[in-house]
Scaffold this active site. Structure first.
Site, PDB file in Angstrom:
ATOM      1  N   ASP A  34       0.863  -1.184   0.000  1.00 27.94           N
ATOM      2  CA  ASP A  34       0.000   0.000   0.000  1.00 27.94           C
ATOM      3  C   ASP A  34       0.896   1.229   0.000  1.00 27.94           C
ATOM      4  OD1 ASP A  34      -1.977   2.100   0.853  1.00 27.94           O
ATOM      5  OD2 ASP A  34      -3.276   0.358   1.069  1.00 27.94           O
ATOM      6  N   ASP A  49       4.031   2.134  -4.373  1.00 26.75           N
ATOM      7  CA  ASP A  49       2.985   2.366  -5.376  1.00 26.75           C
ATOM      8  C   ASP A  49       2.888   1.136  -6.278  1.00 26.75           C
ATOM      9  OD1 ASP A  49       1.413   3.151  -7.485  1.00 26.75           O
ATOM     10  OD2 ASP A  49       2.491   5.030  -7.870  1.00 26.75           O
ATOM     11  N   SER A 109     -16.915  -3.787  -8.464  1.00 26.70           N
ATOM     12  CA  SER A 109     -17.939  -3.204  -7.593  1.00 26.70           C
ATOM     13  C   SER A 109     -19.328  -3.365  -8.199  1.00 26.70           C
ATOM     14  CB  SER A 109     -17.651  -1.714  -7.395  1.00 26.70           C
ATOM     15  OG  SER A 109     -18.750  -1.069  -6.806  1.00 26.70           O
ATOM     16  N   ASN A 110     -20.305  -3.373  -7.313  1.00 30.40           N
ATOM     17  CA  ASN A 110     -21.711  -3.333  -7.745  1.00 30.40           C
ATOM     18  C   ASN A 110     -21.975  -2.091  -8.595  1.00 30.40           C
ATOM     19  OD1 ASN A 110     -23.337  -1.201  -5.826  1.00 30.40           O
ATOM     20  ND2 ASN A 110     -21.631  -2.109  -4.708  1.00 30.40           N
ATOM     21  N   HIS A 111     -21.126  -1.063  -8.452  1.00 31.99           N
ATOM     22  CA  HIS A 111     -21.357   0.177  -9.210  1.00 31.99           C
ATOM     23  C   HIS A 111     -21.016   0.036 -10.700  1.00 31.99           C
ATOM     24  CE1 HIS A 111     -22.608   2.289  -5.695  1.00 31.99           C
ATOM     25  NE2 HIS A 111     -21.530   1.864  -5.044  1.00 31.99           N
ATOM     26  N   TYR A 135     -16.746   6.213 -11.131  1.00 33.80           N
ATOM     27  CA  TYR A 135     -16.172   5.086 -10.374  1.00 33.80           C
ATOM     28  C   TYR A 135     -16.624   3.767 -11.004  1.00 33.80           C
ATOM     29  CZ  TYR A 135     -15.799   1.859  -6.351  1.00 33.80           C
ATOM     30  OH  TYR A 135     -15.546   0.791  -5.534  1.00 33.80           O
ATOM     31  N   LYS A 139     -14.547   0.672 -12.795  1.00 36.82           N
ATOM     32  CA  LYS A 139     -14.649  -0.761 -12.472  1.00 36.82           C
ATOM     33  C   LYS A 139     -14.998  -1.583 -13.717  1.00 36.82           C
ATOM     34  CE  LYS A 139     -13.594  -0.643  -8.123  1.00 36.82           C
ATOM     35  NZ  LYS A 139     -12.237  -1.078  -7.760  1.00 36.82           N
ATOM     36  N   SER A 164     -21.492  -4.080  -0.335  1.00 41.92           N
ATOM     37  CA  SER A 164     -21.086  -3.163   0.740  1.00 41.92           C
ATOM     38  C   SER A 164     -20.289  -3.974   1.748  1.00 41.92           C
ATOM     39  CB  SER A 164     -22.302  -2.560   1.441  1.00 41.92           C
ATOM     40  OG  SER A 164     -23.129  -1.895   0.509  1.00 41.92           O
TER      41      SER A 164
HETATM   42  N1  LIG Z   1     -15.508  -1.113   0.693  1.00 45.60           N
HETATM   43  C1  LIG Z   1     -16.488  -1.572  -0.115  1.00 45.60           C
HETATM   44  O1  LIG Z   1     -17.634  -1.807   0.300  1.00 45.60           O
HETATM   45  C2  LIG Z   1     -16.177  -1.819  -1.570  1.00 45.60           C
HETATM   46  C3  LIG Z   1     -17.238  -2.117  -2.429  1.00 45.60           C
HETATM   47  C4  LIG Z   1     -16.961  -2.371  -3.775  1.00 45.60           C
HETATM   48  C5  LIG Z   1     -15.656  -2.349  -4.239  1.00 45.60           C
HETATM   49  N2  LIG Z   1     -14.644  -2.017  -3.374  1.00 45.60           N
HETATM   50  C6  LIG Z   1     -13.287  -1.949  -3.924  1.00 45.60           C
HETATM   51  O2  LIG Z   1     -12.393  -2.643  -3.053  1.00 45.60           O
HETATM   52  C7  LIG Z   1     -11.128  -1.982  -3.068  1.00 45.60           C
HETATM   53  C8  LIG Z   1     -10.725  -1.612  -1.641  1.00 45.60           C
HETATM   54  O3  LIG Z   1     -11.729  -0.743  -1.124  1.00 45.60           O
HETATM   55  P1  LIG Z   1     -11.591  -0.106   0.344  1.00 45.60           P
HETATM   56  O4  LIG Z   1     -12.971   0.161   0.804  1.00 45.60           O
HETATM   57  O5  LIG Z   1     -10.674  -0.925   1.175  1.00 45.60           O
HETATM   58  O6  LIG Z   1     -10.919   1.281  -0.019  1.00 45.60           O
HETATM   59  P2  LIG Z   1      -9.829   2.078   0.829  1.00 45.60           P
HETATM   60  O7  LIG Z   1      -9.782   3.449   0.246  1.00 45.60           O
HETATM   61  O8  LIG Z   1     -10.082   1.907   2.273  1.00 45.60           O
HETATM   62  O9  LIG Z   1      -8.487   1.299   0.454  1.00 45.60           O
HETATM   63  C9  LIG Z   1      -7.847   1.452  -0.790  1.00 45.60           C
HETATM   64  C10 LIG Z   1      -6.356   1.386  -0.486  1.00 45.60           C
HETATM   65  O10 LIG Z   1      -5.651   1.411  -1.721  1.00 45.60           O
HETATM   66  C11 LIG Z   1      -4.455   2.139  -1.499  1.00 45.60           C
HETATM   67  N3  LIG Z   1      -3.930   2.566  -2.793  1.00 45.60           N
HETATM   68  C12 LIG Z   1      -4.511   3.383  -3.700  1.00 45.60           C
HETATM   69  N4  LIG Z   1      -3.709   3.536  -4.765  1.00 45.60           N
HETATM   70  C13 LIG Z   1      -2.604   2.793  -4.519  1.00 45.60           C
HETATM   71  C14 LIG Z   1      -1.415   2.527  -5.247  1.00 45.60           C
HETATM   72  N5  LIG Z   1      -1.202   3.099  -6.454  1.00 45.60           N
HETATM   73  N6  LIG Z   1      -0.497   1.681  -4.718  1.00 45.60           N
HETATM   74  C15 LIG Z   1      -0.697   1.116  -3.508  1.00 45.60           C
HETATM   75  N7  LIG Z   1      -1.796   1.336  -2.757  1.00 45.60           N
HETATM   76  C16 LIG Z   1      -2.745   2.160  -3.268  1.00 45.60           C
HETATM   77  C17 LIG Z   1      -4.889   3.280  -0.597  1.00 45.60           C
HETATM   78  O11 LIG Z   1      -3.785   3.862   0.081  1.00 45.60           O
HETATM   79  C18 LIG Z   1      -5.874   2.576   0.333  1.00 45.60           C
HETATM   80  O12 LIG Z   1      -5.231   2.112   1.523  1.00 45.60           O
HETATM   81  C19 LIG Z   1     -11.259  -0.775  -3.984  1.00 45.60           C
HETATM   82  O13 LIG Z   1     -10.813  -1.120  -5.288  1.00 45.60           O
HETATM   83  C20 LIG Z   1     -12.753  -0.530  -3.986  1.00 45.60           C
HETATM   84  O14 LIG Z   1     -13.174   0.148  -5.149  1.00 45.60           O
HETATM   85  C21 LIG Z   1     -14.872  -1.751  -2.065  1.00 45.60           C
END
Ligand SMILES: NC(=O)c1ccc[n+]([C@@H]2O[C@H](COP(=O)([O-])OP(=O)(O)OC[C@H]3O[C@@H](n4cnc5c(N)ncnc54)[C@H](O)[C@@H]3O)[C@@H](O)[C@H]2O)c1
Length: 259
Positions: A34, A49, A109-111, A135, A139, A164
């Protein structure tokens, strides 16, 4: 039995923090990366990154699979979504190809299909992309990249359309969309072990009695959800959320003007 080494991107986020220990418990050697540090001591914790070629060339050797979570995890201008969801993910897949890592579980994502009306019908995985914002466009593009790398380079990719994710459901909408932490671990484990080549789309949803999505594609790769949001019905305020967030699968994303 050890499953192999998996690179988990975006591991310090809310999904990653729950997924890393669950994959470790299921036998994976986790390499977690991360851009921000994590307090987790599970597996190998790296700060970097995951869209940077030099970082990827250092972390991918020895990996069997990738669980790709890193992204802007919500609505944002298209000019921010594109590098995070499309060119960044494309660079990660290209690096995976270079290093012979061909198993990828993608946090979709569902989106990606959020503009489908929630009219009581169960949505399958064959429906065309119907994003409810930029967004969701990101996806849908990520799913297209998974499909391309499967068809062209023999990858095994699984796009997991997460609903979710949270410890417990707390709105009426969550009664349909909830993904529990243990089911999160189960669906990613199944995706990371899915045999053969090709791209599958599955719904990352618990076995919610009121769910809107078809769970059979997940079962086809071995994901058997165990939790049901209905078990929390007594603690969910029936007035929680807004009534119109139940009109579309994507909830409020569908009627928010993204300008
Ligand atoms: N939380 C949900 O309910 C949900 C629902 C559908 C999809 N998602 C997907 O699941 C994934 C995680 O979601 P989340 O809720 O944990 O989001 P979050 O924002 O809590 O975590 C995302 C993490 O990715 C890291 N990140 C971003 N760009 C980066 C890079 N270039 N290199 C390394 N790290 C990087 C960020 O620092 C962050 O810690 C996302 O792709 C999100 O779209 C989440």
């Amino acid at each position: 039995m050890a499953s192999g080494t998996v690179l988990v991107t975006g591991s310090a986020g809310s999904v990653g923090s729950a997924l890393v220990p669950r994959l470790a418990a299921r036998g994976w050697d986790v390499r977690a990366i991360d851009v921000v540090g994590s307090e987790s001591t599970v597996g190998q914790q790296l700060v970097g990154d995951c869209f940077d070629d030099s970082v990827l060339d250092a972390v991918l050797p020895g990996c069997k699979a990738i669980a790709h979570l890193a992204a802007i995890a919500g609505e944002a201008p298209l000019s921010d979504i594109a590098p995070s969801h499309i060119t960044g993910f494309g660079r990660l897949l290209e690096a995976a190809r270079r290093h012979g890592v061909r198993q990828v579980a993608f946090a979709s994502s569902n989106h990606a299909v959020g503009f489908i009306p929630s009219d009581g019908r169960i949505a399958g995985v064959e429906v065309a992309a119907r994003p409810d914002g930029f967004y969701g466009v990101g996806k849908a593009a990520g799913e297209a990249l998974c499909s391309l790398y499967a068809d062209r380079y023999g990858f095994r990719t699984v796009s997991i359309r997460i609903g979710s994710f949270r410890d417990s459901p707390n709105t009426v909408r969550h009664l349909a969309t909830w993904l529990s932490p243990d089911d999160l671990g189960a669906v990613f484990d199944a995706a990371l072990l899915a045999p053969g080549q090709g791209h599958s789309i599955v719904y990352g949803i618990s076995r919610n009695k009121r769910g809107w999505w078809d769970l059979e594609p997940g079962r086809a790769i071995g994901y058997e959800p165990a939790d049901d949001a209905e078990d929390y019905i007594d603690v969910i305020d029936p007035q929680s959320g807004t009534p119109d967030e139940l009109d579309y699968l994507g909830g409020s994303f569908a009627w928010t003007d993204h300008g």
